[in-house]
Enzyme design. Structure first.
Site, mmCIF file in Angstrom:
data_model
loop_
_atom_site.group_PDB
_atom_site.id
_atom_site.type_symbol
_atom_site.label_atom_id
_atom_site.label_comp_id
_atom_site.label_asym_id
_atom_site.label_seq_id
_atom_site.Cartn_x
_atom_site.Cartn_y
_atom_site.Cartn_z
ATOM 1 N N ASP A 269 0.899 -1.419 -0.059
ATOM 2 C CA ASP A 269 0.074 0.007 0.015
ATOM 3 C C ASP A 269 0.629 1.312 -0.036
ATOM 4 O OD1 ASP A 269 -2.378 -1.540 -0.075
ATOM 5 O OD2 ASP A 269 -2.319 -1.764 2.279
ATOM 6 N N THR A 299 8.373 1.143 5.410
ATOM 7 C CA THR A 299 7.014 0.610 6.116
ATOM 8 C C THR A 299 7.386 -0.745 6.712
ATOM 9 O OG1 THR A 299 5.976 1.872 4.233
ATOM 10 C CG2 THR A 299 4.902 0.011 5.532
#
Length: 323
Positions: A269, A299
């Site tokens: 994402d 991330t």
């Protein structure tokens, strides 16, 4: 229809999912019929659409989110999380049966390698109706791009892609989870961002040996989709990096090295969001992939979904530290 020069250059619409994640960390996934003891538990707001919207806002884009949650406490938390990151949630509806939930299992082996398994119960995400998006027919032209995933009804995505195409708005689709698309769908997508597994499913192959990295084969399969009408296919390859394929050329960038992976939950994402930011910021193609790789790497170095997303300042510092 607004001319391109009249639009806010940073304005993006994300139409997609909200999911409240219930996350368990373990040293080993259970086998069928087996119970194992986990190592930690947490709850975190997520959902592919919401994650992407948040990461775009943290990078500095002007983001509107359209979706549906329930009138429950999970819905309150999901909306609050996006609001606090600067996402406009005025188009999110609260009349769903219940806010979606996700069971996230994260396995970390003795060498520190991580894998995840996720089960989502869709709830309100699959209850978005034609009436809920009807206003976009006249309003979608204000956006530079529309970002979609596939955790909401596919018929809704199809309608929005067609609206965007008529109004000259760029369409970015992250085909996750992967479902077969019609040829008409590809003609209404400007940028398709599958991972390697999703790419194989989109071209109708499910049993390839993915243990051997074959860049030539990835490019070949991506061009099958390009011939159907989508001009840009950007394939994310996890620890191997990412590849941007067009009809005439391709650009491959290796993944960021020397990063300790703690949780890959929202890496895809954040890559999609970072690519959208780079594309709207007119980064050169190779720079766009490189930047998105760095955001994805940052991330995975944190735990959780939205709790692992980073601001533009954090990303820039991370890049400086790895040069």
């Amino acid at each position: 229809m607004l001319a391109e020069s009249e639009k806010n250059p940073n304005k993006v619409l994300v139409v997609g999912s909200f999911v409240m994640d219930f996350i368990v960390h373990t040293s080993r996934f259970p086998e069928r019929g087996e119970t194992v003891l986990g190592e930690s538990f947490s709850m975190a707001p997520g959902g592919k659409g919401a994650n992407q919207a948040m990461q775009m806002a943290l990078l500095g884009l002007d983001v509107d989110m359209l979706g549906k949650v329930g009138s429950d406490v999970n819905g309150d938390i999901l909306l609050s999380s996006l609001k606090n990151a600067g996402v406009n949630v005025s188009q999110v509806l609260r009349d769903g049966s219940f806010s979606a939930v996700g069971n996230v299992q994260v396995e970390t082996d003795s060498e520190g390698n991580t894998e995840n398994r996720i089960i989502v119960v869709s709830g309100a995400n699959m209850e978005i109706t034609d009436a809920d998006i009807a206003h976009l027919e006249t309003q979608i032209s204000q956006y530079r791009a529309v970002v979609l995933q596939q955790e909401i009804p596919l018929s809704i995505n199809k309608q929005i892609r067609a609206m965007a195409k008529r109004q000259g708005v760029k369409v970015i689709l992250n085909p996750a989870p992967s479902y077969a698309l019609d040829e008409e769908d590809y003609r209404n997508i400007d940028y398709l961002l599958p991972n390697e597994h999703e790419l194989l499913e989109l071209v109708g192959e499910y049993d390839d040996d993915r243990s051997v990295f074959d860049l030539e084969n990835i490019v070949k399969k991506a061009r099958i989709l390009i011939k159907l009408g989508c001009p840009n296919v950007i394939v994310t390859l996890g620890s191997k990096g990412a590849c941007w394929v067009t009809a005439e050329d391709y650009i491959y960038e290796k993944a960021v090295q020397n990063v300790i992976s703690l949780d890959p939950t929202a890496a895809g994402d954040s890559f999609v969001a970072a690519f959208t930011y780079a594309m709207l910021s007119s980064f050169p193609a190779r720079k766009s992939i490189e930047f998105a790789n760095y955001v994805g790497a940052l991330t995975v170095s944190k735990k959780g979904a939205q709790t692992s997303l980073s601001s533009l300042n954090e990303v820039e510092q991370f890049i400086r530290n790895h040069f």
